[in-house]
Design an enzyme around this catalytic site. Structure first.
Site, PDB file in Angstrom:
ATOM      1  N   TYR A 143      42.218   0.210  24.459  1.00 17.45           N
ATOM      2  CA  TYR A 143      43.052   0.148  25.653  1.00 17.45           C
ATOM      3  C   TYR A 143      42.793  -1.179  26.343  1.00 17.45           C
ATOM      4  O   TYR A 143      41.647  -1.552  26.570  1.00 17.45           O
ATOM      5  CB  TYR A 143      42.698   1.313  26.584  1.00 17.45           C
ATOM      6  CG  TYR A 143      43.494   1.341  27.874  1.00 17.45           C
ATOM      7  CD1 TYR A 143      44.848   1.706  27.874  1.00 17.45           C
ATOM      8  CD2 TYR A 143      42.900   1.009  29.093  1.00 17.45           C
ATOM      9  CE1 TYR A 143      45.567   1.744  29.062  1.00 17.45           C
ATOM     10  CE2 TYR A 143      43.625   1.048  30.280  1.00 17.45           C
ATOM     11  CZ  TYR A 143      44.955   1.419  30.257  1.00 17.45           C
ATOM     12  OH  TYR A 143      45.669   1.456  31.428  1.00 17.45           O
ATOM     13  N   ASP A 238      38.018  -8.155  24.798  1.00 23.58           N
ATOM     14  CA  ASP A 238      38.274  -7.469  26.058  1.00 23.58           C
ATOM     15  C   ASP A 238      36.946  -6.860  26.508  1.00 23.58           C
ATOM     16  O   ASP A 238      36.508  -5.830  26.004  1.00 23.58           O
ATOM     17  CB  ASP A 238      39.338  -6.380  25.850  1.00 23.58           C
ATOM     18  CG  ASP A 238      39.637  -5.635  27.134  1.00 23.58           C
ATOM     19  OD1 ASP A 238      38.836  -5.738  28.083  1.00 23.58           O
ATOM     20  OD2 ASP A 238      40.663  -4.936  27.193  1.00 23.58           O
ATOM     21  N   LYS A 266      36.303  -4.505  36.282  1.00 24.17           N
ATOM     22  CA  LYS A 266      35.253  -3.539  36.653  1.00 24.17           C
ATOM     23  C   LYS A 266      34.020  -4.208  37.292  1.00 24.17           C
ATOM     24  O   LYS A 266      34.074  -4.596  38.439  1.00 24.17           O
ATOM     25  CB  LYS A 266      34.900  -2.668  35.451  1.00 24.17           C
ATOM     26  CG  LYS A 266      36.174  -1.947  34.918  1.00 24.17           C
ATOM     27  CD  LYS A 266      35.867  -0.773  34.055  1.00 24.17           C
ATOM     28  CE  LYS A 266      37.087  -0.220  33.343  1.00 24.17           C
ATOM     29  NZ  LYS A 266      37.859   0.767  34.075  1.00 24.17           N
TER      30      LYS A 266
HETATM   31  N1  HOZ Z   1      41.893   3.439  32.609  1.00 26.28           N
HETATM   32  C1  HOZ Z   1      40.683   3.652  33.311  1.00 26.28           C
HETATM   33  C2  HOZ Z   1      39.737   4.441  32.460  1.00 26.28           C
HETATM   34  N2  HOZ Z   1      39.457   3.864  31.193  1.00 26.28           N
HETATM   35  C3  HOZ Z   1      40.916   4.234  34.704  1.00 26.28           C
HETATM   36  C4  HOZ Z   1      41.252   5.666  34.801  1.00 26.28           C
HETATM   37  C5  HOZ Z   1      41.443   6.145  36.242  1.00 26.28           C
HETATM   38  O1  HOZ Z   1      40.998   5.485  37.189  1.00 26.28           O
HETATM   39  O2  HOZ Z   1      42.061   7.177  36.414  1.00 26.28           O
END
Ligand code: HOZ
Length: 423
Positions: A143, A238, A266
């Site tokens: 992702y 990433d 993050k």
């Molecule tokens: N996409 C993030 C987790 N891998 C954030 C998910 C969230 O904050 O709901």
């Protein structure tokens, strides 16, 4: 008791799609409703009903120092008193860029943005401009945020909610995204053979953490480095999750592989919205206004977010990553042992301060094997742990996070709760 959380969720559902501002946290797939959080401190979060939880989500990664770290909070307060955004350069941007560049030798220049999604989408644009090619190789189950080109067979919320692609993304856009299974170097080699002069970049999470935690096999990342060199494509790491978590210098420091571009999010923002992309000077110099590759942002580099990032990274510089890794490893091993005594099929991969739980007998090396995990067992575990005050990511396609604030008592309590779960 989750009364107030449920009331807020009902209200939120009338006003916000699905009641949440990011899909996974809705907890839909684990047959639960989200907790609304009132405050957090160290490794503990407290919901609006006053329940305390040991937090293994940590805002999905940023809070490696624990919540409301005094130095980070003080830095944010001091910055806020001087105004929160100028839309003009400030000293903290230069300091944060300098810290990032000194932590990762492959990053000679960096551009601050506001999220990991912005970072990856900008890095891809830059990679395409630099190579004058369009195609991208990404791995199934990885992702890279929610920009159009990355939404083919992606991990995180798309894996959790079983959405292979997304309406609204033009087919032409994703047709330039070539897919390969994680850890499958032969598949990538085939893609390069088929499109020798068309692939701009290969983007990869050096430790995949959005399909659960899936570690790179020996030689996989080295192979990607060699193939990208051979075919004149860029290698983009990433490190939105692994940056300043896998090691202070990210996954690339511990794996000793030099990507051309790196993306961050993050931890780099210390809990405020920050992302960054960076890499070799020769490539980064193509970003506007030095070059012609356009990328911009009103709030980019704002003093508040820079202060949080700077305070976090400064504090992390002297932290003992090895000891945190050992403690996380012991915890994961003990968790595994508990599941085994219960006769469950299970894998508990771990590295640095990350772990995940797959209820399957099959070693998890890619998205296909991650999908063999039993979701019903996971839901049972999630719900009973939450009822006992343990806050885990509500999906086996996410990764558990440990902070420098988690105490031995936190681990012991979590293990005792795991022991009590009835499957
Ligand atoms: N996409 C993030 C987790 N891998 C954030 C998910 C969230 O904050 O709901």
């Amino acid at each position: 008791m989750e009364t107030k959380s449920h009331e807020l969720f009902a209200k939120a559902c009338q006003l916000i799609p699905g009641g949440v501002n990011s899909p996974v946290r809705a907890c839909k797939n684990v047959d639960s409703k989200p907790l609304f959080i009132q405050k957090a401190s160290g490794a503990t979060i407290t919901d609006v009903d006053g329940n305390d939880y040991i937090d293994f989500v940590l805002s999905w990664g940023p809070m490696i120092l624990g919540h409301a770290h005094p130095k980070v909070t003080a830095a944010i307060q001091a910055a806020a008193a001087n105004g929160t955004s100028y839309g003009a350069p400030c000293e903290a941007e230069v300091e944060l860029a300098s810290l990032v560049c000194s932590a990762l030798p492959t990053v000679e220049m960096a551009r601050m943005v506001n999220s990991g999604t912005e970072a990856t989408m900008s890095a891809l644009r830059l990679g395409r401009a630099y190579t004058k090619r369009n195609k991208l190789v990404k791995f199934i189950g990885c992702y890279h945020g929610h920009a159009d080109p990355f939404l083919a067979q992606a991990g995180s919320g798309l894996a959790t909610l079983a959405i292979p692609g997304t309406p609204g993304v033009p087919a032409e856009v994703v047709s330039a995204t070539l897919l390969a299974p994680y850890n499958d170097l032969d598949a990538v080699r085939e893609l390069f053979k088929k499109h020798p002069n068309e692939i701009a970049a290969v983007i990869v999470e050096p430790m995949a953490a959005n399909m659960g935690l899936v570690l790179p096999k020996e030689g996989f990342l080295e192979g990607l480095r060699a193939l990208t060199h051979e075919y004149g494509a860029l290698l983009i790491f990433d490190e939105v999750i692994t940056g300043f978590r896998a090691a202070f210098g990210g996954a690339q420091a511990r794996l000793k592989i030099d990507p051309d571009l790196t993306t961050f999010g993050k931890i780099i923002g210390g809990g405020l919205p920050v992302g960054a992309f960076g890499g070799k000077k020769e490539i980064m110099e193509q970003v506007a206004p030095q070059g012609a590759v356009y990328q911009a942002g009103t709030l980019s580099g704002n003093p508040l977010a820079m202060a949080a990032g700077l305070a976090t990274l400064t504090e992390l510089k002297s932290k003992d990553y090895d000891s945190l890794e050992k403690r996380t490893q012991n915890f994961a091993q003990e968790l595994l042992a508990i599941f085994k005594t219960k006769g469950l099929p299970v894998q508990v991969p771990t590295i640095a301060s990350m772990f995940s739980i797959f209820f399957t007998d099959e070693p998890v090396v890619d998205f296909k094997s991650a999908q063999t995990a039993d979701q019903k067992l996971f839901t049972t575990f999630y719900k009973q742990m939450r009822a006992q005050g343990i806050y885990l990511a509500p999906s086996s396609f996410e990764t558990g996070m440990v902070s420098f604030c988690h105490t031995d008592e936190d681990f012991e309590k979590t293990l005792a709760c795991a022991q009590k779960v009835q499957f």
